[in-house]
Design an enzyme around this catalytic site. Structure first.
Site, PDB file in Angstrom:
ATOM      1  N   HIS A 196      -6.433   9.536  -0.092  1.00  0.00           N
ATOM      2  CA  HIS A 196      -7.096   9.493   1.215  1.00  0.00           C
ATOM      3  C   HIS A 196      -6.295  10.100   2.368  1.00  0.00           C
ATOM      4  CE1 HIS A 196      -5.148   5.506   0.596  1.00  0.00           C
ATOM      5  NE2 HIS A 196      -4.726   5.717   1.819  1.00  0.00           N
ATOM      6  N   ASP A 244       1.037   5.258  -0.212  1.00  0.00           N
ATOM      7  CA  ASP A 244       0.297   6.526  -0.143  1.00  0.00           C
ATOM      8  C   ASP A 244       1.024   7.602  -0.942  1.00  0.00           C
ATOM      9  OD1 ASP A 244      -1.786   5.800   1.775  1.00  0.00           O
ATOM     10  OD2 ASP A 244      -0.145   5.606   3.207  1.00  0.00           O
ATOM     11  N   HIS A 293       0.849  -1.199   0.000  1.00  0.00           N
ATOM     12  CA  HIS A 293       0.000   0.000   0.000  1.00  0.00           C
ATOM     13  C   HIS A 293       0.883   1.247   0.000  1.00  0.00           C
ATOM     14  CE1 HIS A 293      -3.454   2.509   0.776  1.00  0.00           C
ATOM     15  NE2 HIS A 293      -2.809   3.071   1.772  1.00  0.00           N
ATOM     16  N   ASP A 343      -7.885   1.414   2.256  1.00  0.00           N
ATOM     17  CA  ASP A 343      -7.482   2.367   3.302  1.00  0.00           C
ATOM     18  C   ASP A 343      -8.374   3.597   3.458  1.00  0.00           C
ATOM     19  OD1 ASP A 343      -5.866   2.957   5.449  1.00  0.00           O
ATOM     20  OD2 ASP A 343      -4.415   4.087   4.283  1.00  0.00           O
ATOM     21  N   ASP A 369       1.709  -1.229   4.448  1.00  0.00           N
ATOM     22  CA  ASP A 369       2.158   0.035   3.865  1.00  0.00           C
ATOM     23  C   ASP A 369       3.621  -0.059   3.404  1.00  0.00           C
ATOM     24  OD1 ASP A 369      -0.298   0.786   4.699  1.00  0.00           O
ATOM     25  OD2 ASP A 369       0.354   2.336   6.092  1.00  0.00           O
TER      26      ASP A 369
END
Ligand SMILES: [Zn+2]
Length: 1001
Positions: A627, A176, A174, A352, A489
């Site tokens: 997000h 970001d 994941h 998420d 993550d």
């Protein structure tokens, strides 16, 4: 019909009477792209007459309503004309279109316009979320190893050689695009390594699989890697390029039924299952060219080791986002995949975002995706759905009576998407199968039992331990197919992690698969591998149906994630401003391109930089939908980075707008200067943190007139009040108040009613005149009432009800004029403006409320605006989801911009204030609108920026304006929220009498 309603608006007890305002929810506030451009080069237009109104009272509502209906009817006609124009353009190639201001015709009245807002009953579904909320006790009992669930049991005899448990371990990472680090910093420090290792490590063993979600990172990576690496990456994808394959096959076989074969191949190829394909094709074609076919197919379709899931530029937030921005970021991602990898995603992955919206299910289905995985859902809801084996369902829209919007959705059952919470119910066991946490790798299991390297000696015991978790997880679903995500993550950044995870799991799989008594088949898989297996076992129609949304999310106890609906409101507003600019820039650029053939190639030429500016603006808006972007949950310096990108994108869009408008209006046939500023826009933002300022038009002896051009990006005629700031009082003016409360003596606001055609431009000329007008204004004093609590960037954790603010001598001004009446209240925390317009357009319906909130002098402070009425709405209220508008019955605005009988509807969802839930659980996202109503009256609040909203008492609506929080709330951010800025927020409050056609179910 003529009920008088007393409204107490926020910070004062002022009773304001509003008579019979039947509202039509225009999108003007939501996507109100009416921009003003000041001409600084003299062009040869015929100035239009400036309109004036002689009455200053609000007695012309009937006329205005009729006018509105006419306008909306014309909007319908315009859309019809557009359809024909586009058809013509497609059919006949490019040709010049006029954008005449008065191009309207009449047509029969639209049937639905007699009701501003219609609410329909949600369709019958097996699970309806609001009904589920009514039943739930929210008791949060301790479930043992699975703390938020129960002790799962199963029978060994549930499986046999004909009915094996099928396990798909899906490795993922994941990433970001901005949170603790910026998007670029993450790429350089971590993501680049992950992607480089991905190519290398997947190619070592074709049983290995991997999924990837964020296209923004792929794009950065793609620009760096060699052609050879690009070819390798493409080969790892199941790219589903059936067209090329089918064309090749046609040539090879030159006969019979290619359609059937291609459709079969499409289904088979999605999971890279070449064996089945070859066997089937063999039967179908029974000839000797099968080897060639299989070789070719293998080359073309690769082996499906790598799958892009969702495929958006980012994994967008689902609470604060507007559907236009969601579409933008999804299109940006999917176009990139299509252009660079010839790849189309099949499954969506939303693990998420802090709460899940059905708008996403609707949109991804329309984009052609077939499956969806979601994770962050209230733990009590998960438990209830798990009990009834409803964690896999068909997500249906609340307006859909036929099931055409159904999307197969898999909800993860446990606390998180990390490894401890994905193999099964016991995190202590699952953590031992996260081989990144092997001793020496620098990461430990909080449950204090570390993983072990899988060896010949321990494999039996370890594999059966893991199988026990898989079997327990399978008890929560209707199929014998288990999804076991393996990641977290920014995982897989080191080559050693790939080896540790893949080698140890492969040893476990080999043991499980070679022991027939275990009746299990375990393997690495992509998300589509998993869903294909699910669909093989149970046809989608057999899954339960579900309607509703998954807000407000709680991960444990009373920790409700409703704070992020409001956190960093300054940037939430900036998000909407860019959205409006970008949309307008794309429209006016498109108009210039199609209407001025002699400029068309110049507009697209790389030298002008326009297409790059547009592309950069789209990507900046897309990035912010992440997000941790629009949610306001990133570190301070990351927020700065986002804001600079948004600000640059606004400036870029403004440049496109003024250049395109010039190209449209000039009679000069020479190519314009692509760097020149032909028009100043009436919205100057010096820095990414500045409040916008109006441009002041200077009048003097050498400058007696100015030309102002208005652009309307909406598809209907608009007749609204336009305010221009000027340097002289010798025009019809209104005084300008400075922040100190004094009256500016060097500039004034002139107001007039502007009329702009759909997707059109209108030009006005402002002349200096002799003094003569009078202003009537007086000073009053009011007290006010906002609140004060504590919490963090994600969580809203108040101590109790909001308390009223005590005020010390607020400065109150009242301005009354023929076109507007305004009350201005200056308080230490907020400049509060309430305006009532007297114009023929939508802007005259209801009150406009503008605040500039500044809470920088406070600690742990959450500031709300509360509207109190005597509406008997009991516990019910309605909010929208993602500002999404539906036209007709089956199409949405941007996907099907052309639609017969177009009627705009905001998707509103019924909410209930539950006293069994804490205050913070009763806060919901407010992306666009909220209303409360009883049998006679409806009060609607439209917002120009996403914020949090609640209706805690009958007749009340409260909207959080800003939050300043001195502490972290333990969700990984590691800081409070102290970078508040003076923040403008804007609302429109509409009060209407309900007619019989507007009855709510
Ligand atoms: Zn994330």
């Amino acid at each position: 019909m003529t009920g008088e309603i007393e409204v107490r608006i926020s910070a004062q007890y002022e009773a304001m009477r509003v008579r019979r305002l039947a509202a039509i929810l225009g999108a003007s506030l939501i996507m109100g792209g009416c921009f003003m451009l000041y001409l600084i080069m003299d062009l040869t237009f015929l100035p239009q007459e400036i309109h004036s109104e002689s009455h200053n009272k609000w007695a012309q509502l009937e006329d205005r309503l009729n006018q509105l209906e006419d306008d909306l009817r014309r909007h319908h006609d315009t859309v019809g004309q557009l359809k024909h124009s586009i058809k013509d353009m497609v059919g006949e190639g490019l040709r010049q279109e006029s954008i005449s201001p008065n191009k309207t015709t009449s047509s029969p009245r639209m049937a639905l316009l007699s009701c501003g807002l219609q609410v329909s009953t949600p369709p019958h579904t097996d699970v309806q979320l609001l009904e589920l909320y009514k039943q739930l006790k929210f008791d949060n009992l301790d479930g043992g190893a699975w703390k938020q669930g129960w002790n799962i049991e199963y029978s060994q005899h549930s499986w046999n050689p004909h009915k094996k448990l099928r396990v798909f371990v899906v490795p993922h990472s994941h990433n970001d695009p901005g949170w603790i680090k910026t998007y670029e910093d993450y790429y350089h420090s971590q993501t680049r390594n992950i992607l480089n290792n991905m190519i290398k490590k997947l190619r070592e063993d074709d049983r290995r699989k991997f999924i990837w979600a964020e296209t923004s990172f792929l794009a950065l990576w793609w620009d760096e890697i060699s052609q050879e690496e690009k070819a390798q990456a493409k080969q790892l994808f199941a790219n589903g390029n059936m067209e090329v394959l089918c064309s090749l096959l046609s040539r090879l076989f030159a006969n019979s039924n290619m359609g059937v074969l291609c459709s079969l191949l499409s289904r088979l190829f999605a999971n890279g299952n070449m064996e089945v394909l070859c066997s089937l094709s063999g039967r179908l074609l029974a000839n000797s060219i099968m080897e060639v076919l299989c070789y070719l197919s293998g080359r073309l379709l690769a082996n499906g080791q790598l799958e892009v899931v969702m495929g958006g530029w980012v994994m967008n937030d689902e609470a604060n986002t507007d559907y236009y921005s969601i579409l933008t970021q999804m299109i940006e991602g999917h176009q990139w995949l299509q252009n660079n990898m010839d790849y189309t995603p099949r499954s969506s992955w939303s693990i998420d975002p802090f709460g899940e919206s059905p708008s996403m299910a609707f949109l991804v289905k329309r984009m052609g995706l077939e499956n969806l995985v979601i994770q962050r859902v209230h733990y009590s809801v998960k438990k209830m759905l798990a009990r009834s084996k409803n964690l896999e369902f068909l997500w249906r829209q609340t307006w859909d009576g036929s099931g055409s919007t159904d999307l197969l959705t898999h909800m993860m059952p446990f606390y998180s998407y990390d490894v401890p919470h994905t193999c099964g119910p016991d995190p202590k066991v699952c953590c031992q199968f996260d081989f990144r946490r092997l001793p020496g790798y620098g990461m430990a299991c909080p449950w204090r039992t570390p993983p072990q390297v899988i060896t010949e000696h321990n494999v039996a015991h370890r594999a059966e331990m893991l199988l026990d978790q898989y079997r327990k997880k399978a008890q929560l679903y209707r199929t014998n197919v288990v999804l076991a995500p393996l990641g977290d993550d920014f995982r897989y950044d080191q080559a050693s992690e790939w080896d540790a995870q893949f080698n140890n799991y492969q040893r476990i799989f080999d043991y499980l698969n070679t022991n027939p008594t275990l009746n299990v088949e375990a393997q690495f898989g992509t998300l589509s591998d998993f869903f294909t297996a699910v669909r093989e076992e149970v046809s989608p129609e057999q899954f339960p149906t579900l309607s509703g949304d998954f807000f407000t999310y709680a991960d444990r106890d009373d920790h409700y994630w409703s704070g992020y609906y409001t956190s960093r409101p300054f940037y939430k507003r900036l998000d909407r401003v860019l959205m409006e600019y970008l949309r307008s820039a794309e429209i006016v650029f498109g108009l210039a391109w199609s209407s001025r053939p002699n400029f068309a190639s110049w507009l697209l030429a790389p030298e002008t930089g326009f297409t790059k500016l547009l592309s950069d603006a789209r990507r900046s808006l897309s990035l912010f939908q992440h997000h941790d972007g629009v949610t306001g949950t990133a570190r301070d310096y990351v927020v700065e980075d986002y804001a600079k990108k948004l600000h640059d994108a606004i400036r870029g869009s403004q440049h496109i707008i003024q250049q395109s408008v010039y190209a449209l209006l000039t009679r000069n046939m020479d190519l314009p200067d692509s760097e020149f500023t032909y028009f100043d826009l009436d919205d100057v933002r010096k820095h990414h943190y500045s409040i916008p300022e109006k441009t002041v038009l200077a009048f003097g002896a050498d400058m007696e007139a100015h030309t102002v051009v208005l652009f309307n990006s909406l598809t209907w005629q608009r007749k609204e009040l336009v305010t221009v700031r000027v340097s002289t009082a010798y025009v019809k003016t209104s005084p300008v108040f400075l922040r100190s409360g004094s009256v500016a003596d060097s500039h004034y606001d002139i107001m007039f009613i502007g009329e702009v055609p759909p997707l059109g431009l209108a030009t006005y000329r402002i002349h200096a005149v002799h003094p003569g007008d009078k202003h009537i204004w007086r000073l009053l004093k009011f007290p006010a009432r906002p609140g004060k609590e504590r919490s963090g960037a994600y969580l809203f954790l108040p101590d109790g009800q909001a308390v009223m603010l005590t005020l010390d001598r607020p400065l109150v001004m009242v301005v009354e004029g023929p076109l507007l009446s305004q009350v201005r209240v200056l308080l230490p925390e907020v400049q509060h403006y309430i305006t009532l317009y007297n114009t023929p357009g939508v802007d005259s319906l209801g009150l406009e409320v503008n605040n500039i909130v500044d809470i920088t002098d406070h600690n742990n402070y959450e500031f709300i605006m509360r509207i109190s009425t005597n509406i008997q709405n009991n516990e019910d209220f309605f909010t929208d989801l993602n500002n999404m508008q539906i036209i007709c019955q089956h199409a949405i605005l941007l996907l099907k911009i052309i639609c017969q009988h177009a009627v705009l509807v905001l998707q509103m969802i019924r909410r209930k204030h539950f006293t069994k839930l804490p205050l913070q659980a009763n806060y919901y996202p407010l992306p666009g609108a909220v209303f409360i109503e009883d049998d006679e009256t409806r009060l609607t609040v439209l917002t120009a920026q996403p914020l949090g909203v609640a209706a805690l008492k009958p007749g009340q609506v409260e909207i959080m304006q800003d939050r300043r929080l001195n502490q972290d709330d333990g969700r990984g951010l590691g800081q409070g929220v102290l970078d508040n800025r003076p923040t403008p927020t804007s609302f429109r409050i509409i009060l209407e009498s309900k007619t019989s056609k507007c009855q709510v179910c």
